[in-house]
Scaffold this motif. Structure first.
Motif, PDB file in Angstrom:
ATOM      1  N   LEU B 104      43.653  80.134  19.051  1.00 24.61           N
ATOM      2  CA  LEU B 104      42.773  80.233  17.478  1.00 24.61           C
ATOM      3  C   LEU B 104      41.405  79.998  17.662  1.00 24.61           C
ATOM      4  CD1 LEU B 104      45.267  77.374  16.190  1.00 24.61           C
ATOM      5  CD2 LEU B 104      45.576  80.094  15.986  1.00 24.61           C
ATOM      6  N   ALA B 105      40.699  80.908  16.864  1.00 28.94           N
ATOM      7  CA  ALA B 105      39.234  80.529  16.612  1.00 28.94           C
ATOM      8  C   ALA B 105      39.150  79.213  16.426  1.00 28.94           C
ATOM      9  CB  ALA B 105      38.901  81.178  15.421  1.00 28.94           C
ATOM     10  N   ASP B 106      37.963  78.637  17.468  1.00 35.04           N
ATOM     11  CA  ASP B 106      37.697  77.100  17.347  1.00 35.04           C
ATOM     12  C   ASP B 106      37.394  76.802  16.077  1.00 35.04           C
ATOM     13  OD1 ASP B 106      37.428  78.521  20.113  1.00 35.04           O
ATOM     14  OD2 ASP B 106      36.511  76.430  20.698  1.00 35.04           O
ATOM     15  N   ARG B 107      36.831  77.315  15.244  1.00 36.09           N
ATOM     16  CA  ARG B 107      36.426  77.083  14.051  1.00 36.09           C
ATOM     17  C   ARG B 107      37.328  77.549  12.809  1.00 36.09           C
ATOM     18  NH1 ARG B 107      29.746  77.133  14.406  1.00 36.09           N
ATOM     19  NH2 ARG B 107      29.687  75.790  15.849  1.00 36.09           N
ATOM     20  N   MET B 108      38.593  77.961  13.149  1.00 37.27           N
ATOM     21  CA  MET B 108      39.474  78.291  12.130  1.00 37.27           C
ATOM     22  C   MET B 108      39.970  77.145  11.383  1.00 37.27           C
ATOM     23  SD  MET B 108      43.431  79.821  12.757  1.00 37.27           S
ATOM     24  CE  MET B 108      42.831  81.504  13.105  1.00 37.27           C
ATOM     25  N   TRP B 109      39.907  77.428   9.998  1.00 33.71           N
ATOM     26  CA  TRP B 109      40.330  76.081   9.209  1.00 33.71           C
ATOM     27  C   TRP B 109      41.705  75.821   9.184  1.00 33.71           C
ATOM     28  CZ3 TRP B 109      38.348  78.474   3.735  1.00 33.71           C
ATOM     29  CH2 TRP B 109      36.606  78.360   3.945  1.00 33.71           C
ATOM     30  N   ALA B 110      42.157  74.529   8.981  1.00 33.95           N
ATOM     31  CA  ALA B 110      43.297  73.928   9.164  1.00 33.95           C
ATOM     32  C   ALA B 110      44.136  74.740   8.311  1.00 33.95           C
ATOM     33  CB  ALA B 110      43.395  72.607   9.047  1.00 33.95           C
ATOM     34  N   ALA B 111      43.887  75.025   6.892  1.00 36.39           N
ATOM     35  CA  ALA B 111      44.655  75.661   6.045  1.00 36.39           C
ATOM     36  C   ALA B 111      45.185  77.185   6.576  1.00 36.39           C
ATOM     37  CB  ALA B 111      43.859  76.184   4.731  1.00 36.39           C
ATOM     38  N   SER B 113      45.433  77.836  10.264  1.00 36.97           N
ATOM     39  CA  SER B 113      45.959  77.563  11.733  1.00 36.97           C
ATOM     40  C   SER B 113      47.325  76.750  11.111  1.00 36.97           C
ATOM     41  CB  SER B 113      45.469  76.634  12.514  1.00 36.97           C
ATOM     42  OG  SER B 113      45.023  75.204  11.858  1.00 36.97           O
ATOM     43  N   LEU B 127      42.777  77.242  22.024  1.00 40.38           N
ATOM     44  CA  LEU B 127      41.558  77.651  21.554  1.00 40.38           C
ATOM     45  C   LEU B 127      40.991  78.971  22.055  1.00 40.38           C
ATOM     46  CD1 LEU B 127      39.540  74.164  21.267  1.00 40.38           C
ATOM     47  CD2 LEU B 127      40.703  75.573  19.427  1.00 40.38           C
TER      48      LEU B 127
END
Lengths: 366, 366
Positions: B104-111, B113, B127
């Motif tokens: 996952l993109a390191d700064r992907m929002w929790a909503a 992911s 990551l």
């Protein structure tokens, strides 16, 4: 008790009623809302951990710990140093809390949520909005004061812009946008809440047009949509005006339809009504006039610390209005290659109806 | 093949060598790096899914799909509408890919992911930096061109500022910062890469001081640290100058130590050397002069699409330098309540050494 602590206690009460037992917030608006700490997300771990009972704990990098402690009512601020990383602070804290289900800030970075998941392999995870949104969308008195002050700065600016009258003709959209942003500051606003929209003539037909090289002409309908912040809270309103001369008859007609739709929607606002019903009130006026296909967006959106937050005022919306909710009411009609008209105010749901935060003239004449 | 596609193929090759089989990127710098799509994170799901082989797929909201398709070499752009949400597009796509491990993109929002995790209950997650950072930290020719252009805009601005000489005396830090930002634009830069630092006299002792009301005086050492962007790539360099008159002898001495430390570190840069060795080269000069305790930060940081990215040039750093890596070399000495000196250039690792991107005079005299 500060407003920040009061909000935290309300969120804890919701958390107790949920199936989760820990709230984990990284820097963002909800963290500010509960603590008063205004911080940017960073590669250095900063977390607020809120259990169902007792006081929350901040985990913060040593570089930031002092600033955070000074800004908040939360007294338990545990700092970690670059040499060791956050583990010596975070691990015993999580072991102590040993949550079964954790609600994560909706915008928490994957790098942070993965850190928490690795340390809590048996826990399940959900989103903080589950317990924070129902509180955040009802504004308290401190928040309403800030929203009123931001709206007043925007209203004063709108009056300045209208008073340009024929002097606005010959200026570019971008030039007028710059003037607007200067006036917002001078009326007490801080920065802009979103990119300032000055859309003249056919550019108004694009709801997302910002401000470019087009020169404003006599008879042009000009969509003016701008916002600023006061104490972190936004303003957001729109007028569609003609600076000089008379517009084509079609502009007058469409303007009148949008204005009626906006009034109908605001009049529909009271506790117990659904957001979908407010949308319907605006949409049915526009449909009856034959422009239903040209109203291409939702009727409104919540506003507060974010310029777009809960509740959405959208077709089929099922949120029930409660006192203290603040949202925009902004129907529009967009005729491609010709022009667009949008009229928008922020409104607060009161005990028995609505209070408009924006009060300037809604007509097209300057 | 566009540079964006070439980078994607390199990342796919890394992905094949890893234990993961899908890369999922939300809007951010890495998404831009692979696709050319410059977008902000949003509540409306936008995702790039990159499998180990074959072409990637964009999932995009209908409002954005056309703009995204026009900006990228990726041809498979699947759009979803507000009425249905992303499920009708996302679900069959994930079923088809059926990944065992997703980065996952390191700064992907929790909503976001959480949405992916719910749909892939059997998958494990890591990551994206695991496979993207090793590629991103080695700049290709297109990137080096942009970095050189950004550095040239900053260098031209630094020359303008120096040429003020005695005219800078009597101006405030904030006023000079405004002048710098105007010059950066006029030399082809776009905006600022970070908050402009003009720190005069004792303010220079705070590495994070920005620009305030202090008036620049004759004999003041002034730390000037600013950056702009060209085609999305940043510049970042620092000079410490005296605009008029002579500084106290201590300033001359410290300036000379920092300059020697900076030269020693740049001379240490070549392929095969560790980032820790570069840090050591600067730090040992400063320690030998007795100021070790006053060099309170790392020697440098990578720079590219982000102003702080890999590799860190830090004590003990274990990254091995490779051609194409770009980072700052910026030792400093900070004497609380007295003054500070920092000298910084961006450098590129070449086949057999280093190329400095910043070439203006490093002395204190204007």
């Amino acid at each position: 008790m500060t407003p920040f602590e009061r909000r935290t206690r309300r969120v804890q009460s919701r958390l107790t009623d949920s199936d989760a037992d820990l709230l984990a917030l990284s820097p963002g608006r909800s963290l500010y809302y509960l603590t008063g700490v205004d911080a940017d997300p960073s590669d250095r771990l900063t977390l607020l951990l809120v259990p169902t009972e007792g006081d929350p704990t901040f985990v913060a990098p040593a570089l930031e710990a002092e600033r955070i402690a000074a800004a908040t009512w939360v007294t338990d601020v545990r700092s970690w140093r670059d040499e060791t990383g956050p583990a010596p602070v975070l691990d015993p804290l999580l072991a102590d809390l040993s949550p079964a289900r954790v609600l994560l800030a909706d915008r928490m970075w994957a790098a942070v949520s993965l850190t928490l998941r690795e340390r809590l392999p048996a826990a399940s995870f959900g989103l903080a909005s589950e317990v924070v949104t129902p509180i955040r969308r009802r504004k308290d008195e401190e928040e309403l004061d800030a929203l009123r002050a931001a709206a007043a700065a925007a209203d004063a600016t709108m009056r300045d812009v209208r008073s340009l009258g024929p002097d606005a003709v010959g200026r570019t959209e971008a030039d007028l946008a710059e003037y607007i942003e200067e006036r917002l500051e001078s009326h007490g606003g801080t920065g802009i809440a979103f990119e300032t929209i000055v859309a003249a003539g056919p550019n108004g037909a694009d709801p997302h047009h910002t401000s470019g090289d087009r020169v404003i002409e006599a008879g042009d309908p000009v969509v003016l949509d701008f916002g600023t912040c006061v104490d972190g809270y936004v303003s957001d309103q729109t007028r569609t005006v003609v600076f000089d001369g008379d517009p084509p008859a079609a502009v007058e007609e469409v303007h009148s339809v949008v204005r009626k739709a906006q009034t109908a929607a605001v009049e529909r606002v009271e506790p117990g009504v659904s957001t979908g019903a407010v949308d319907r009130a605006a949409r049915s006026v526009i449909e009856a006039a034959g422009y239903g296909e040209r109203f291409v967006h939702r009727t409104g959106h919540g506003a507060g610390l974010d310029v777009h937050e809960a509740p959405d005022v959208v077709a089929g919306g099922e949120v029930t209005l409660e006192p203290g909710m603040v949202f925009s009411v902004e129907p529009g009609i967009y005729l491609p290659d010709r022009f667009g008209v949008r009229i928008e105010d922020l409104v607060v749901v009161t005990a028995d109806g609505a209070e408009r935060l924006n009060r300037t003239d809604r007509g097209w004449r300057c």
